[in-house]
Design a protein around this motif. Structure first.
Motif, PDB file in Angstrom:
ATOM      1  N   ILE A  47      21.849  21.046  -5.684  1.00  0.00           N
ATOM      2  CA  ILE A  47      22.069  22.511  -6.333  1.00  0.00           C
ATOM      3  C   ILE A  47      21.667  23.683  -5.233  1.00  0.00           C
ATOM      4  O   ILE A  47      22.561  24.354  -5.019  1.00  0.00           O
ATOM      5  CB  ILE A  47      21.313  22.970  -7.354  1.00  0.00           C
ATOM      6  CG1 ILE A  47      22.429  21.418  -8.874  1.00  0.00           C
ATOM      7  CG2 ILE A  47      22.345  24.172  -7.900  1.00  0.00           C
ATOM      8  CD1 ILE A  47      21.897  21.526 -10.693  1.00  0.00           C
ATOM      9  N   LEU A  48      20.181  24.458  -4.824  1.00  0.00           N
ATOM     10  CA  LEU A  48      20.139  24.669  -4.239  1.00  0.00           C
ATOM     11  C   LEU A  48      21.325  24.999  -2.654  1.00  0.00           C
ATOM     12  O   LEU A  48      21.084  25.749  -1.768  1.00  0.00           O
ATOM     13  CB  LEU A  48      18.558  24.486  -3.893  1.00  0.00           C
ATOM     14  CG  LEU A  48      17.739  24.991  -4.989  1.00  0.00           C
ATOM     15  CD1 LEU A  48      16.062  25.015  -5.412  1.00  0.00           C
ATOM     16  CD2 LEU A  48      17.633  26.417  -5.886  1.00  0.00           C
ATOM     17  N   LYS A  49      21.416  23.420  -2.314  1.00  0.00           N
ATOM     18  CA  LYS A  49      21.735  23.772  -0.845  1.00  0.00           C
ATOM     19  C   LYS A  49      23.175  23.999  -1.384  1.00  0.00           C
ATOM     20  O   LYS A  49      23.603  24.793  -0.387  1.00  0.00           O
ATOM     21  CB  LYS A  49      21.499  22.534  -0.491  1.00  0.00           C
ATOM     22  CG  LYS A  49      20.343  21.410   0.027  1.00  0.00           C
ATOM     23  CD  LYS A  49      20.071  20.102   0.531  1.00  0.00           C
ATOM     24  CE  LYS A  49      21.440  20.287   1.727  1.00  0.00           C
ATOM     25  NZ  LYS A  49      21.198  18.911   2.217  1.00  0.00           N
ATOM     26  N   GLY A  99      25.514  16.784  -1.510  1.00  0.00           N
ATOM     27  CA  GLY A  99      24.902  15.017  -2.333  1.00  0.00           C
ATOM     28  C   GLY A  99      24.557  14.423  -1.859  1.00  0.00           C
ATOM     29  O   GLY A  99      25.104  14.059  -0.045  1.00  0.00           O
ATOM     30  N   ASP A 100      23.527  13.332  -1.737  1.00  0.00           N
ATOM     31  CA  ASP A 100      23.775  11.995  -1.524  1.00  0.00           C
ATOM     32  C   ASP A 100      24.695  11.383  -1.029  1.00  0.00           C
ATOM     33  O   ASP A 100      25.246  10.805  -1.597  1.00  0.00           O
ATOM     34  CB  ASP A 100      22.364  11.175  -1.953  1.00  0.00           C
ATOM     35  CG  ASP A 100      22.207  10.096  -1.335  1.00  0.00           C
ATOM     36  OD1 ASP A 100      22.270   9.550  -0.796  1.00  0.00           O
ATOM     37  OD2 ASP A 100      21.162   9.299  -1.981  1.00  0.00           O
ATOM     38  N   SER A 101      24.836  11.175   0.292  1.00  0.00           N
ATOM     39  CA  SER A 101      26.507  11.077   0.570  1.00  0.00           C
ATOM     40  C   SER A 101      26.342   9.044   0.671  1.00  0.00           C
ATOM     41  O   SER A 101      27.630   8.816   0.320  1.00  0.00           O
ATOM     42  CB  SER A 101      26.594  11.277   1.712  1.00  0.00           C
ATOM     43  OG  SER A 101      25.937  10.365   3.201  1.00  0.00           O
ATOM     44  N   ARG A 102      25.178   8.777   0.360  1.00  0.00           N
ATOM     45  CA  ARG A 102      25.143   7.075   0.247  1.00  0.00           C
ATOM     46  C   ARG A 102      25.248   6.527  -1.462  1.00  0.00           C
ATOM     47  O   ARG A 102      25.620   5.144  -1.394  1.00  0.00           O
ATOM     48  CB  ARG A 102      23.595   6.488   0.035  1.00  0.00           C
ATOM     49  CG  ARG A 102      22.750   6.612   1.830  1.00  0.00           C
ATOM     50  CD  ARG A 102      21.645   6.563   2.083  1.00  0.00           C
ATOM     51  NE  ARG A 102      21.027   8.023   1.431  1.00  0.00           N
ATOM     52  CZ  ARG A 102      19.690   8.191   1.362  1.00  0.00           C
ATOM     53  NH1 ARG A 102      19.170   6.717   1.920  1.00  0.00           N
ATOM     54  NH2 ARG A 102      19.338   8.598   0.434  1.00  0.00           N
ATOM     55  N   LEU A 108      33.006   9.544  -4.042  1.00  0.00           N
ATOM     56  CA  LEU A 108      34.076   9.763  -5.534  1.00  0.00           C
ATOM     57  C   LEU A 108      34.119  11.367  -5.754  1.00  0.00           C
ATOM     58  O   LEU A 108      35.272  11.597  -6.073  1.00  0.00           O
ATOM     59  CB  LEU A 108      33.818   9.082  -6.664  1.00  0.00           C
ATOM     60  CG  LEU A 108      34.158   7.645  -6.183  1.00  0.00           C
ATOM     61  CD1 LEU A 108      33.719   6.700  -7.725  1.00  0.00           C
ATOM     62  CD2 LEU A 108      35.399   7.467  -5.813  1.00  0.00           C
ATOM     63  N   ALA A 109      32.766  12.254  -5.820  1.00  0.00           N
ATOM     64  CA  ALA A 109      33.072  13.254  -6.491  1.00  0.00           C
ATOM     65  C   ALA A 109      33.986  14.045  -5.013  1.00  0.00           C
ATOM     66  O   ALA A 109      34.242  15.493  -5.542  1.00  0.00           O
ATOM     67  CB  ALA A 109      32.041  13.893  -7.148  1.00  0.00           C
TER      68      ALA A 109
END
Length: 141
Positions: A47-49, A99-102, A108-109
């Motif tokens: 969220i902070l990023k 987010g963590d792309s792994r 999907l998001a």
């Protein structure tokens, strides 16, 4: 937690809320479950990023990330404030992008919020958002 098969457009739409002004928003603590994060403290970093990305793109952070506090029971009738955020579609898009792309759920998001954000832009901009060749075709017709 929801299985990955359920993480699709309907799930994101099912956790969408509408405020009294007809504006849509998502709640961070509901989104965390969909995106596969186990703890809020890890999701808070995302969220902070996303907030930093919002600032860097000269958008008003308070238009997209509204910090709220809900009360939760902690036993013996006592309550404490629990930090949360109400998020615009754009904020959700930025969260997905940071987010963590792994995580398959993040991928999907990213697709869902990118497509839906673009659809909203087209609706808002109307004919100006169409490719020039289509505008010319409409003008000539």
């Amino acid at each position: 937690m929801n299985s990955l098969e359920n993480i699709n457009e309907s799930l994101f739409e099912n956790i969408k809320h509408i405020n009294e002004y007809g504006q849509e928003y998502w709640i961070a603590r509901e989104l965390i479950q969909v995106l596969g994060y186990n703890e809020y403290r890890f999701f808070k970093k995302v969220i902070l990023k996303a907030i930093d990305a919002c600032k860097a793109s000269n958008n008003e952070v308070s238009d997209h990330f509204v910090q709220v506090h809900g009360m939760v029971n902690i036993g013996s009738g006592a309550q404490r404030a629990l930090e949360d955020y109400h998020l615009s579609r754009y904020a959700c898009y930025l969260i997905a992008m940071n987010g963590d792309s792994r995580k398959k759920a993040i991928a999907l998001a990213q697709t869902y919020f990118a497509v839906k954000t673009r659809q909203q832009e087209i609706i808002i901009m109307g004919p100006l958002s169409r490719p020039r060749s289509k505008i010319l075709r409409v003008a000539v017709s």
